[in-house]
Design a protein around this motif. Structure first.
Motif, PDB file in Angstrom:
ATOM      1  N   SER A 267      21.681  52.246  17.580  1.00  0.00           N
ATOM      2  CA  SER A 267      21.295  52.295  19.102  1.00  0.00           C
ATOM      3  C   SER A 267      22.801  52.333  19.875  1.00  0.00           C
ATOM      4  O   SER A 267      23.249  52.867  20.694  1.00  0.00           O
ATOM      5  N   LEU A 268      23.779  51.525  18.985  1.00  0.00           N
ATOM      6  CA  LEU A 268      25.239  51.416  19.664  1.00  0.00           C
ATOM      7  C   LEU A 268      25.982  53.000  19.735  1.00  0.00           C
ATOM      8  O   LEU A 268      26.393  53.395  20.581  1.00  0.00           O
ATOM      9  N   THR A 274      25.916  59.476  24.257  1.00  0.00           N
ATOM     10  CA  THR A 274      25.292  59.902  25.567  1.00  0.00           C
ATOM     11  C   THR A 274      26.482  59.727  26.658  1.00  0.00           C
ATOM     12  O   THR A 274      26.568  60.541  27.506  1.00  0.00           O
ATOM     13  N   HIS A 275      27.023  58.678  26.517  1.00  0.00           N
ATOM     14  CA  HIS A 275      28.116  58.180  27.549  1.00  0.00           C
ATOM     15  C   HIS A 275      29.398  59.386  27.479  1.00  0.00           C
ATOM     16  O   HIS A 275      29.606  59.765  28.537  1.00  0.00           O
ATOM     17  N   PRO A 295      36.432  51.941  15.137  1.00  0.00           N
ATOM     18  CA  PRO A 295      35.172  51.313  15.056  1.00  0.00           C
ATOM     19  C   PRO A 295      34.179  51.231  16.436  1.00  0.00           C
ATOM     20  O   PRO A 295      34.757  51.401  17.601  1.00  0.00           O
ATOM     21  N   ILE A 296      32.963  51.154  16.362  1.00  0.00           N
ATOM     22  CA  ILE A 296      32.137  51.484  17.450  1.00  0.00           C
ATOM     23  C   ILE A 296      32.542  50.426  18.660  1.00  0.00           C
ATOM     24  O   ILE A 296      32.337  50.891  19.720  1.00  0.00           O
ATOM     25  N   GLU A 297      32.725  49.087  18.237  1.00  0.00           N
ATOM     26  CA  GLU A 297      32.550  48.035  19.328  1.00  0.00           C
ATOM     27  C   GLU A 297      34.225  48.442  20.285  1.00  0.00           C
ATOM     28  O   GLU A 297      34.114  48.352  21.490  1.00  0.00           O
ATOM     29  N   VAL A 306      28.992  50.249  28.526  1.00  0.00           N
ATOM     30  CA  VAL A 306      28.044  49.030  28.125  1.00  0.00           C
ATOM     31  C   VAL A 306      27.178  49.357  27.073  1.00  0.00           C
ATOM     32  O   VAL A 306      26.170  50.011  27.446  1.00  0.00           O
ATOM     33  N   PRO A 307      27.176  48.542  26.209  1.00  0.00           N
ATOM     34  CA  PRO A 307      26.097  48.770  25.046  1.00  0.00           C
ATOM     35  C   PRO A 307      24.398  48.070  25.569  1.00  0.00           C
ATOM     36  O   PRO A 307      24.501  47.268  26.587  1.00  0.00           O
TER      37      PRO A 307
END
Length: 400
Positions: A267-268, A274-275, A295-297, A306-307
């Motif tokens: 999901s992240l 998409t963003h 890293p995804i974060e 915004v996650p």
């Protein structure tokens, strides 16, 4: 709420039709030890439901989602209202409506085990919120967190978070989040749909609470209530340390950041892709390079992405894992759910306050009238009334 529209192609053959699924479901039940009464009743109820869906061009499992079940719940609610108003012979009692709904839920639960569905949509918050209120006898059978259970799960998440913070410091984000999640459930009286994300309801207020919604100084959480109006839910002082410490550890870059962001990696990454594509204008190769190298974060924070918040289903999974790890003594299926349910926290804190002060319980639960609160906790009134009557009878005998 308008009737549901078809949610997919009626020519899709990825899953069986609902009628074929019903046949398989009944065959599976026939292999059990039931007397046949359940199968006969289930066949009647589910067949009527499938006929209802067929009128809306919904024929297959992949066309179902949380919204479709919410529309069916609204249909049952209207039938209960008609019964109470005695305006038509088509009305049904609240207990009957819940019998129908639970039968459908059992069918969808079976379907999800066979991967015909991603999840049992009948258990989703939006669908259950649309159902009529349960009868008193049904309410007394619902799970609620007892004070002992509340203490046990809080003790576990507190110790777990303390140990993680001592070991990992500011990297103990998951443990701090889970502790805050349990504290919010235990000490606010909120509904799960008010604080977690609904996958099929894109309205503001159904996508998970944001840090802007929490006022630690005033001890409130702004939520979209069951009446579709913004309400201030109480954030009891007992929850403040966990929430404050979690905010320090998570360090949200903006107030629009979800209080409980999902940790579901797909999901992240989907959110980031998409963003970066639609807002950042990045090409596919550039996007993949960014995600491969960081890293995804860090990507989310650096690009202001915004996650998504954790879903109600995700929060259920968290509670199941925590309860299992805490070794809580909770009845397992078919006698019980096997874990502390999300809505059980609301019932539990309401039960605690109702025994102390009816008016405070009403305010905490955000009921429009005290009668509504009394309806939810009438079993307490009955028990207390019986004790008072017994004492009065003993006193009358002593005076004779």
């Amino acid at each position: 709420m308008p009737d549901p529209q078809p949610q997919g192609s009626t020519t899709t053959t990825g899953t069986p039709t609902l009628y074929d699924g019903l046949t398989q479901f009944l065959e599976a039940k026939a292999k059990g030890d039931d007397s046949g009464n359940y199968r006969r009743n289930a066949k009647r109820v589910i067949t009527r439901w499938i006929d209802w869906l067929d009128q809306r061009d919904i024929e297959r499992f992949e066309q179902l989602d949380e919204t479709v079940l919410a529309h069916y719940a609204e249909h049952l609610r209207r039938r209960v209202a008609a019964n109470e108003a005695e305006t038509t012979d088509a009305g049904i009692a609240s207990s009957t409506a819940w019998t129908y709904y639970n039968t459908i839920s059992a069918f969808l639960g079976w379907a999800s085990k066979w991967d015909y569905l991603q999840e049992n949509y009948a258990r989703a918050g939006l669908a259950q919120e649309s159902m009529p209120d349960r009868s008193t006898s049904q309410q007394s059978q619902q799970q609620f967190w007892t004070p002992e259970q509340r203490t046990q799960i809080l003790d576990y998440v507190n110790e777990r978070a303390h140990d993680a913070i001592d070991e990992k410091g500011l990297d103990a984000d998951v443990e701090a989040r889970d502790r805050a999640l349990v504290a919010v459930l235990a000490f606010t009286g909120v509904r799960a749909s008010e604080v977690f994300r609904s996958e099929h309801d894109n309205r503001t207020g159904r996508q998970g609470i944001r840090w802007r919604d929490i006022n630690l100084e005033e001890q409130t959480i702004s939520v979209l209530g069951k009446n579709q109006q913004r309400q201030s839910a109480w954030l009891l002082e007992q929850a403040l340390p966990s929430v404050e410490r979690y905010r320090t550890i998570s360090d949200p870059p903006t107030d629009d950041w979800p209080v409980f962001p999902t940790k579901h990696a797909p999901s992240l990454y989907q959110c980031a892709r998409t963003h970066l594509r639609e807002v950042g204008g990045e090409g596919k190769e550039s996007i993949e390079a960014i995600l491969d190298e960081n890293p995804i974060e860090e990507v989310l924070r650096e690009y202001g992405i915004v996650p998504p918040a954790i879903t109600t289903n995700g929060a259920r999974s968290v509670m199941k894992q925590l309860c299992e790890a805490a070794d809580l003594d909770i009845l397992t299926p078919p006698e019980g759910p096997g874990y502390l349910q999300l809505h059980g926290a609301r019932r539990g804190i309401g039960d605690t306050f109702y025994r102390m002060d009816r008016g405070t319980a009403q305010d905490l639960m955000r009921h429009q009238s005290l009668e509504t609160t009394k309806d939810h906790y009438s079993h307490i009134d009955a028990t207390e009334g019986a004790k008072r009557a017994s004492e009065m009878l003993d006193e009358s005998k002593a005076d004779q």
